[in-house]
Design a protein around this motif. Structure first.
Motif, PDB file in Angstrom:
ATOM      1  N   GLU A   1       5.424  -3.323  -8.207  1.00 20.04           N
ATOM      2  CA  GLU A   1       5.824  -4.088  -7.033  1.00 20.04           C
ATOM      3  C   GLU A   1       7.192  -3.680  -6.510  1.00 20.04           C
ATOM      4  O   GLU A   1       7.570  -4.042  -5.383  1.00 20.04           O
ATOM      5  CB  GLU A   1       5.783  -5.598  -7.318  1.00 20.04           C
ATOM      6  N   PHE A   2       7.968  -2.901  -7.278  1.00 19.62           N
ATOM      7  CA  PHE A   2       9.210  -2.324  -6.763  1.00 19.62           C
ATOM      8  C   PHE A   2       8.962  -0.910  -6.245  1.00 19.62           C
ATOM      9  O   PHE A   2       9.556  -0.484  -5.255  1.00 19.62           O
ATOM     10  CB  PHE A   2      10.289  -2.274  -7.848  1.00 19.62           C
ATOM     11  N   GLN A   3       8.081  -0.172  -6.904  1.00 24.19           N
ATOM     12  CA  GLN A   3       7.781   1.190  -6.472  1.00 24.19           C
ATOM     13  C   GLN A   3       7.014   1.228  -5.162  1.00 24.19           C
ATOM     14  O   GLN A   3       7.033   2.231  -4.456  1.00 24.19           O
ATOM     15  CB  GLN A   3       6.984   1.907  -7.559  1.00 24.19           C
TER      16      GLN A   3
ATOM     17  N   ARG B   1       0.801  -1.220   0.000  1.00 23.42           N
ATOM     18  CA  ARG B   1       0.000   0.000   0.000  1.00 23.42           C
ATOM     19  C   ARG B   1       0.839   1.278   0.000  1.00 23.42           C
ATOM     20  O   ARG B   1       0.333   2.351  -0.339  1.00 23.42           O
ATOM     21  CB  ARG B   1      -0.918   0.010   1.224  1.00 23.42           C
ATOM     22  N   LYS B   2       2.085   1.201   0.412  1.00 26.58           N
ATOM     23  CA  LYS B   2       2.913   2.395   0.526  1.00 26.58           C
ATOM     24  C   LYS B   2       3.774   2.596  -0.721  1.00 26.58           C
ATOM     25  O   LYS B   2       4.360   1.645  -1.242  1.00 26.58           O
ATOM     26  CB  LYS B   2       3.838   2.287   1.739  1.00 26.58           C
ATOM     27  N   VAL B   3       3.866   3.846  -1.193  1.00 24.82           N
ATOM     28  CA  VAL B   3       4.773   4.186  -2.285  1.00 24.82           C
ATOM     29  C   VAL B   3       6.131   4.523  -1.684  1.00 24.82           C
ATOM     30  O   VAL B   3       6.224   5.294  -0.719  1.00 24.82           O
ATOM     31  CB  VAL B   3       4.235   5.382  -3.086  1.00 24.82           C
ATOM     32  N   ARG B   4       7.173   3.936  -2.250  1.00 20.71           N
ATOM     33  CA  ARG B   4       8.507   4.259  -1.762  1.00 20.71           C
ATOM     34  C   ARG B   4       8.810   5.739  -1.990  1.00 20.71           C
ATOM     35  O   ARG B   4       8.549   6.278  -3.062  1.00 20.71           O
ATOM     36  CB  ARG B   4       9.557   3.417  -2.492  1.00 20.71           C
ATOM     37  N   SER B   5       9.378   6.375  -0.988  1.00 19.63           N
ATOM     38  CA  SER B   5       9.837   7.751  -1.163  1.00 19.63           C
ATOM     39  C   SER B   5      11.056   7.743  -2.081  1.00 19.63           C
ATOM     40  O   SER B   5      11.661   6.686  -2.321  1.00 19.63           O
ATOM     41  CB  SER B   5      10.216   8.354   0.193  1.00 19.63           C
ATOM     42  N   PRO B   6      11.452   8.903  -2.605  1.00 18.97           N
ATOM     43  CA  PRO B   6      12.648   8.926  -3.461  1.00 18.97           C
ATOM     44  C   PRO B   6      13.890   8.346  -2.782  1.00 18.97           C
ATOM     45  O   PRO B   6      14.659   7.612  -3.406  1.00 18.97           O
ATOM     46  CB  PRO B   6      12.820  10.416  -3.771  1.00 18.97           C
ATOM     47  N   GLN B   7      14.107   8.672  -1.518  1.00 19.13           N
ATOM     48  CA  GLN B   7      15.269   8.118  -0.821  1.00 19.13           C
ATOM     49  C   GLN B   7      15.177   6.597  -0.731  1.00 19.13           C
ATOM     50  O   GLN B   7      16.158   5.888  -0.986  1.00 19.13           O
ATOM     51  CB  GLN B   7      15.386   8.730   0.574  1.00 19.13           C
ATOM     52  N   GLU B   8      14.014   6.081  -0.387  1.00 17.54           N
ATOM     53  CA  GLU B   8      13.835   4.626  -0.301  1.00 17.54           C
ATOM     54  C   GLU B   8      14.009   3.975  -1.671  1.00 17.54           C
ATOM     55  O   GLU B   8      14.619   2.903  -1.789  1.00 17.54           O
ATOM     56  CB  GLU B   8      12.449   4.323   0.269  1.00 17.54           C
ATOM     57  N   PHE B   9      13.484   4.603  -2.697  1.00 17.18           N
ATOM     58  CA  PHE B   9      13.587   4.076  -4.056  1.00 17.18           C
ATOM     59  C   PHE B   9      15.040   3.984  -4.508  1.00 17.18           C
ATOM     60  O   PHE B   9      15.499   2.945  -5.004  1.00 17.18           O
ATOM     61  CB  PHE B   9      12.766   4.972  -4.996  1.00 17.18           C
ATOM     62  N   LEU B  10      15.797   5.062  -4.328  1.00 17.51           N
ATOM     63  CA  LEU B  10      17.187   5.066  -4.796  1.00 17.51           C
ATOM     64  C   LEU B  10      18.047   4.088  -4.009  1.00 17.51           C
ATOM     65  O   LEU B  10      18.880   3.375  -4.587  1.00 17.51           O
ATOM     66  CB  LEU B  10      17.768   6.470  -4.681  1.00 17.51           C
ATOM     67  N   VAL B  11      17.867   4.023  -2.704  1.00 16.16           N
ATOM     68  CA  VAL B  11      18.665   3.095  -1.902  1.00 16.16           C
ATOM     69  C   VAL B  11      18.307   1.653  -2.244  1.00 16.16           C
ATOM     70  O   VAL B  11      19.186   0.792  -2.367  1.00 16.16           O
ATOM     71  CB  VAL B  11      18.482   3.388  -0.406  1.00 16.16           C
TER      72      VAL B  11
END
Length: 455
Positions: free
Chosen positions: A451-453, A336-346
């Motif tokens: 599913e990655f985002q 249910r949660k969208v990764r934030s930019p920091q979470e996405f890049l890491v």
């Protein structure tokens, strides 16, 4: 106990920083790995030659600014050293702080403790864009006020945050003087209520926590005298936290129905202890924690259970983290949660096993709207999907994913998808991979897959 690969993949995204190659093939249940991180009770500290204590950094900044001022006043006829000038200390330190955080994130086995550090640092925001003192001190604030307490008691975290030089500077408490204090009567200065207001609204009770404007003023009075040392002397280096009795508003203060005698610096400690243990604070912390890790609109039963744990365990944040991973609602298979930019890049650099280049990551985070310690307001970066899943935001993510695909063009896309998504990968994603025109495009498709985002 049987290991569920889907549960492992879900947990490494939801509670951690994303799967690395080999992580989904672990032989132990992921719950045990998460629990072990918390029960170990250790929070890794960034290290490096530029990562000094806040007073040291602020003293160095002050000295460098004085040198630059003298050089400007000397005029163009004074010979300057050959070669390009070194970057200002605040930029050098900021880059070093970012690099150290990225290294910790890359090395973390699951990243649950690092995620908690990120959560609390965002909740108690100071912004590096608010001048050179905060540019040089925002990372140190996280190192000194946040990290030592994320697995400790909330009251200790609250006191450390409220009295840290970076917070006193960011919310202008250095300019707050008790009107009836000797300094106030001499200089005609008065209260600045910024820190008092944010401590109540953002850091403890919440906007609906039952406080009034009178309580904001009362807490601002208690906070008078808490400032930052300007010049080096017996009290410490420039940039040290200092309590100035002569600027503190004298007399007892009533806050949220309780009266606090004028006991100097102890008055603030007692007031923050009571705010930290207030039921409204428990609800507010529980809501923010559940919203960050589980859902933008978290289940009320989960929030209530976390709130009760907070109260029962006297604000023990390690026990609160354990209660979160023990909650069945936290394991909802829907991401249910969208990764934030920091979470996405890491997550991308961990999955691709790319050494994170601080300059590249800083540039990408700037384009995505989430540079480290740079939230535009004291309430921190938002935690809801709407802030990060806008059409413009997704287009920028696609550009970043395409660049990552080019950097990792030697990676096998199918193996990458298996390493970071495993059983979470949908038929649509697997079909898109087979149809990709190049390895770089296929890797970008994995990074942009829903599913990655999401986590």
């Amino acid at each position: 106990m049987t290991v569920d690969p889907r549960r492992t993949a879900l947990a490494l995204g939801r509670f951690g920083l994303g799967a690395r190659p080999g992580d989904l093939a672990r032989g132990e249940p992921v719950e045990e790995a998460l629990r072990r991180e918390i029960l170990a009770g250790t929070v890794p500290l960034p290290s490096g030659p530029d990562l000094a204590a806040t007073p040291t950094l602020l003293a160095a900044l002050q000295a460098e600014e004085q040198v630059r001022k003298l050089a400007r006043e000397a005029g163009p006829d004074v010979p300057m050293p050959a070669g390009p000038p070194p970057p200002p200390i605040q930029e050098r330190v900021y880059r070093a702080e970012v690099a150290a955080r990225l290294a910790l994130a890359q090395a973390a086995p699951t990243g649950f403790v690092e995620r908690l550090v990120w959560f609390w640092a965002n909740r108690f925001t100071v912004s590096a864009v608010r001048g050179s003192q905060l540019r040089v001190g925002a990372g140190a604030f996280e190192r000194e006020a946040i990290r030592p307490h994320v697995l400790g008691r909330f009251r200790d975290l609250l006191l450390a945050v409220a009295t840290h030089p970076a917070m006193l500077i960011y919310l202008d408490n250095v300019a707050s003087v008790g009107p009836s204090s000797p300094a106030g009567q001499r200089r005609g200065k008065g209260l600045n209520e910024n820190l008092g207001r944010e401590l109540l609204e953002l850091h403890t009770l919440g906007a609906d926590g039952g406080y009034t404007q009178d309580d904001v003023t009362a807490l601002a009075r208690i906070l008078t005298g808490w400032s930052v040392q300007r010049d080096g002397n017996a009290e410490g280096l420039p940039g040290s936290t200092v309590f100035r009795r002569g600027a503190h508003e004298p007399g007892a203060v009533t806050l949220m129905g309780r009266t606090y005698l004028d006991l100097g610096p102890e008055q603030l400690r007692l007031a923050l202890d009571d705010l930290a243990g207030h039921p409204a604070t428990a609800r507010h912390v529980a809501l923010r924690l559940a919203r960050h890790f589980v859902a933008d609109d978290p289940p009320p039963a989960l929030v209530a259970r976390l709130s009760q744990t907070f109260l029962d365990q006297d604000g023990d944040l390690a026990r609160l983290a354990l209660a979160l991973i023990d909650a069945p609602e936290a394991w909802d298979p829907v991401q249910r949660k969208v990764r934030s930019p920091q979470e996405f890049l890491v997550a991308a650099t961990r999955g691709l096993a790319l050494p994170p280049d601080p300059r590249v990551v800083m540039g990408a985070l700037a384009s995505l709207g989430q540079p480290f310690w740079s939230a535009p307001a004291p309430n921190g970066y938002p935690d809801e999907a709407g802030a990060w899943a806008s059409p413009e935001g997704l287009r920028t993510r696609l550009d970043v994913a395409a660049r990552a695909g080019q950097l990792a063009a030697g990676t096998d896309p199918a193996a990458f998808a298996e390493a970071v998504l495993g059983p979470l990968a949908t038929d649509e994603t697997r079909t898109a991979l087979r149809r990709a025109e190049s390895r770089a495009q296929a890797i970008a498709l994995v990074l942009m897959a829903p599913e990655f985002q999401r986590r």
